[in-house]
Motif scaffolding. Structure first.
Motif, mmCIF file in Angstrom:
data_model
loop_
_atom_site.group_PDB
_atom_site.id
_atom_site.type_symbol
_atom_site.label_atom_id
_atom_site.label_comp_id
_atom_site.label_asym_id
_atom_site.label_seq_id
_atom_site.Cartn_x
_atom_site.Cartn_y
_atom_site.Cartn_z
ATOM 1 N N THR A 5 0.820 -1.126 0.074
ATOM 2 C CA THR A 5 0.061 -0.017 0.134
ATOM 3 C C THR A 5 0.888 1.279 0.022
ATOM 4 O O THR A 5 1.907 1.159 0.679
ATOM 5 C CB THR A 5 -0.820 -0.037 1.043
ATOM 6 N N ILE A 6 0.477 2.396 -0.842
ATOM 7 C CA ILE A 6 1.197 3.301 -0.714
ATOM 8 C C ILE A 6 0.212 4.649 -0.823
ATOM 9 O O ILE A 6 -0.879 4.657 -1.584
ATOM 10 C CB ILE A 6 2.266 3.458 -2.019
ATOM 11 N N VAL A 7 0.618 5.821 -0.107
ATOM 12 C CA VAL A 7 -0.360 6.690 -0.039
ATOM 13 C C VAL A 7 0.353 7.932 -0.657
ATOM 14 O O VAL A 7 1.614 8.147 -0.149
ATOM 15 C CB VAL A 7 -0.813 7.118 1.311
ATOM 16 N N GLY A 8 -0.188 8.684 -1.691
ATOM 17 C CA GLY A 8 0.583 9.758 -2.053
ATOM 18 C C GLY A 8 -0.065 11.075 -2.631
ATOM 19 O O GLY A 8 -1.438 11.107 -2.805
ATOM 20 N N ARG A 9 0.736 12.026 -2.812
ATOM 21 C CA ARG A 9 -0.080 13.404 -3.171
ATOM 22 C C ARG A 9 -0.053 13.555 -4.655
ATOM 23 O O ARG A 9 0.952 13.291 -5.556
ATOM 24 C CB ARG A 9 0.915 14.660 -2.482
ATOM 25 N N VAL A 10 -1.197 13.716 -5.284
ATOM 26 C CA VAL A 10 -1.482 13.822 -6.799
ATOM 27 C C VAL A 10 -0.685 15.152 -7.359
ATOM 28 O O VAL A 10 -0.124 14.834 -8.322
ATOM 29 C CB VAL A 10 -2.978 13.890 -6.992
ATOM 30 N N ARG A 11 -0.583 16.179 -6.766
ATOM 31 C CA ARG A 11 -0.142 17.202 -7.515
ATOM 32 C C ARG A 11 1.249 17.319 -7.821
ATOM 33 O O ARG A 11 1.667 17.798 -8.867
ATOM 34 C CB ARG A 11 -0.407 18.728 -6.702
ATOM 35 N N ASP A 12 2.116 16.485 -6.791
ATOM 36 C CA ASP A 12 3.607 16.461 -7.514
ATOM 37 C C ASP A 12 3.880 15.026 -7.315
ATOM 38 O O ASP A 12 5.213 14.676 -7.637
ATOM 39 C CB ASP A 12 4.411 17.378 -6.369
ATOM 40 N N ALA A 48 -1.790 11.209 -16.809
ATOM 41 C CA ALA A 48 -1.668 10.340 -17.808
ATOM 42 C C ALA A 48 -2.966 9.374 -17.363
ATOM 43 O O ALA A 48 -3.227 8.533 -18.314
ATOM 44 C CB ALA A 48 -0.303 9.713 -17.871
ATOM 45 N N LEU A 49 -3.176 9.162 -16.088
ATOM 46 C CA LEU A 49 -4.342 8.141 -15.829
ATOM 47 C C LEU A 49 -5.317 9.135 -15.081
ATOM 48 O O LEU A 49 -5.376 9.496 -13.620
ATOM 49 C CB LEU A 49 -3.582 7.168 -14.626
ATOM 50 N N ALA A 50 -6.383 9.403 -15.784
ATOM 51 C CA ALA A 50 -7.374 10.123 -15.477
ATOM 52 C C ALA A 50 -8.320 9.838 -14.281
ATOM 53 O O ALA A 50 -9.095 10.483 -13.559
ATOM 54 C CB ALA A 50 -8.033 10.992 -16.434
ATOM 55 N N PRO A 51 -8.964 8.587 -14.533
ATOM 56 C CA PRO A 51 -10.085 8.019 -13.826
ATOM 57 C C PRO A 51 -9.819 8.116 -12.418
ATOM 58 O O PRO A 51 -8.590 7.967 -11.752
ATOM 59 C CB PRO A 51 -10.120 6.807 -14.269
ATOM 60 N N SER A 52 -10.667 8.467 -11.480
ATOM 61 C CA SER A 52 -10.464 8.310 -10.164
ATOM 62 C C SER A 52 -10.284 7.183 -9.323
ATOM 63 O O SER A 52 -9.819 6.879 -8.574
ATOM 64 C CB SER A 52 -11.495 9.215 -9.333
ATOM 65 N N LYS A 53 -10.808 6.071 -10.163
ATOM 66 C CA LYS A 53 -10.597 4.545 -9.722
ATOM 67 C C LYS A 53 -10.209 3.780 -10.952
ATOM 68 O O LYS A 53 -10.614 4.071 -12.025
ATOM 69 C CB LYS A 53 -11.962 4.038 -9.111
ATOM 70 N N MET A 54 -9.336 3.114 -10.656
ATOM 71 C CA MET A 54 -8.718 1.890 -11.903
ATOM 72 C C MET A 54 -8.009 0.780 -11.150
ATOM 73 O O MET A 54 -7.580 0.804 -9.916
ATOM 74 C CB MET A 54 -7.754 2.801 -12.418
ATOM 75 N N THR A 55 -8.130 -0.350 -11.979
ATOM 76 C CA THR A 55 -7.447 -1.427 -11.633
ATOM 77 C C THR A 55 -6.170 -1.796 -12.749
ATOM 78 O O THR A 55 -6.657 -1.577 -13.952
ATOM 79 C CB THR A 55 -8.400 -2.866 -11.562
ATOM 80 N N ILE A 56 -5.279 -1.994 -12.321
ATOM 81 C CA ILE A 56 -4.300 -2.217 -13.215
ATOM 82 C C ILE A 56 -3.477 -3.580 -13.035
ATOM 83 O O ILE A 56 -2.969 -4.033 -12.037
ATOM 84 C CB ILE A 56 -3.025 -1.049 -13.173
ATOM 85 N N ARG A 57 -3.670 -4.667 -14.221
ATOM 86 C CA ARG A 57 -2.941 -5.863 -13.976
ATOM 87 C C ARG A 57 -1.559 -5.800 -14.360
ATOM 88 O O ARG A 57 -1.072 -5.177 -15.237
ATOM 89 C CB ARG A 57 -3.783 -6.581 -15.244
ATOM 90 N N VAL A 58 -0.697 -6.638 -13.516
ATOM 91 C CA VAL A 58 0.578 -6.799 -13.759
ATOM 92 C C VAL A 58 0.856 -8.247 -13.183
ATOM 93 O O VAL A 58 0.760 -8.347 -12.041
ATOM 94 C CB VAL A 58 1.502 -5.615 -12.845
ATOM 95 N N ASP A 59 1.530 -8.980 -13.992
ATOM 96 C CA ASP A 59 1.847 -10.290 -13.672
ATOM 97 C C ASP A 59 0.628 -11.251 -13.187
ATOM 98 O O ASP A 59 -0.388 -11.145 -13.836
ATOM 99 C CB ASP A 59 3.005 -10.334 -12.599
ATOM 100 N N HIS A 60 0.895 -11.692 -12.086
ATOM 101 C CA HIS A 60 -0.485 -12.652 -11.446
ATOM 102 C C HIS A 60 -1.100 -11.444 -10.642
ATOM 103 O O HIS A 60 -1.618 -12.121 -9.502
ATOM 104 C CB HIS A 60 0.029 -13.831 -11.013
ATOM 105 N N ASN A 69 -9.662 13.909 -3.185
ATOM 106 C CA ASN A 69 -9.158 15.305 -2.508
ATOM 107 C C ASN A 69 -7.874 15.515 -2.651
ATOM 108 O O ASN A 69 -7.008 16.054 -1.793
ATOM 109 C CB ASN A 69 -9.565 15.446 -1.061
ATOM 110 N N GLY A 70 -7.214 15.251 -3.858
ATOM 111 C CA GLY A 70 -5.852 15.380 -4.216
ATOM 112 C C GLY A 70 -4.898 14.213 -3.346
ATOM 113 O O GLY A 70 -3.621 14.640 -3.553
ATOM 114 N N ILE A 71 -5.518 13.189 -2.810
ATOM 115 C CA ILE A 71 -4.442 12.232 -2.377
ATOM 116 C C ILE A 71 -4.872 10.889 -3.037
ATOM 117 O O ILE A 71 -5.991 10.713 -3.684
ATOM 118 C CB ILE A 71 -4.802 12.160 -1.013
ATOM 119 N N CYS A 72 -3.826 10.237 -3.562
ATOM 120 C CA CYS A 72 -3.884 8.943 -4.035
ATOM 121 C C CYS A 72 -3.804 7.733 -3.125
ATOM 122 O O CYS A 72 -2.432 7.698 -2.559
ATOM 123 C CB CYS A 72 -3.271 8.862 -5.261
ATOM 124 N N PHE A 73 -4.529 6.755 -3.313
ATOM 125 C CA PHE A 73 -4.405 5.692 -2.331
ATOM 126 C C PHE A 73 -4.096 4.280 -3.258
ATOM 127 O O PHE A 73 -5.237 3.956 -4.083
ATOM 128 C CB PHE A 73 -5.399 5.260 -1.629
#
Length: 237
Positions: A5-12, A48-60, A69-73
């Motif tokens: 799990t990573i929590v990050g700031r969207v603006r930078d 580059a990734l606009a949707p507020s929710k997304m699932t990204i497949r990688v390997d298995h 509110n400007g924060i990505c989980f």
């Protein structure tokens, strides 16, 4: 299960906090997935990734992210882990995160320095470890079709778009090549110092280029005329 799990700031794109390490694999594998999560955060930051929710497949595995509110989980789970449950996990993180002062969050400048939230991630993650608990089963039953609207992409597609974008930027922003001779600073300095003479020289050169055929004809007649006179003088002598 939820592995990362990573929590990050969207603006930078700055990573603020991370949960405890749960991937029971070699260090290089953990580092790889962490770098992938940071890459997703950067792509979200640059739009580059606009949707507020997304699932990204990688390997298995699958990355799931939620922006609010400007924060990505962002979290990484096994592909077999219920997607709806993963987003419930992210929503719980978001609810806890919004309890913190936003001004405090904005002042953070170093990656992963918001350690106060690390323990909260660990506590919430424990609630989602077992998918068969009554609470988790209830979350999956409610609004079963809700997660169908969430976009699913593969990491390879995102990486390819990134590569294509960088190539296009290099093409459109690369300056036109200058002559290695006439574009040199030394010749530019000489041209500035000798501007009057340079202008006269360029003027004569321009005229000569424009009147080259006539100049050749005139010079030719002059040479023939001079040769004719010389032959006559020799004959008289």
């Amino acid at each position: 299960m939820v592995n990362l799990t990573i929590v990050g700031r969207v603006r930078d794109g700055l990573a603020l906090a991370q949960g405890p390490r749960y991937i029971n694999q070699v260090n290089d594998n953990f580092s790889f997935y962490k770098q992938q999560a940071e890459f997703i955060l950067k792509e979200i930051s640059r739009g580059a990734l606009a949707p507020s929710k997304m699932t990204i497949r990688v390997d298995h595995n699958s990355f799931h992210y939620l922006m609010e509110n400007g924060i990505c989980f962002i979290t990484l789970s096994d592909s077999s882990y219920p997607r709806k449950l993963a987003f419930h996990y992210l929503q719980d993180l978001q609810k806890e995160f919004q309890k913190f002062d936003s001004d405090l969050v904005d002042k953070i400048t170093r990656p992963y320095s918001f350690v106060k939230f690390d323990s909260i991630i660990g506590n919430i993650r424990k609630q989602y470890f077992d998918t068969r608990t009554q609470a988790n089963l209830a979350k999956m039953i409610v609004n079963r079709g809700q997660d169908l609207s969430i976009i699913i992409e593969h990491m390879s597609q995102i990486v390819e778009r990134k590569r294509h974008s960088e190539t296009s930027e290099r093409i459109y922003t690369s300056p036109e090549p200058k002559s290695s001779i006439w574009g040199s600073p030394l010749l530019e300095d000489i041209a500035l110092k000798w501007t009057p003479i340079t202008i006269i020289f360029v003027g004569f050169a321009d005229i000569a280029l424009k009147w080259t055929p006539i100049t050749i004809i005139i010079v030719g007649f002059a040479v023939l005329f001079w040769a004719n006179l010389a032959l006559k003088e020799d004959f008289i002598i």
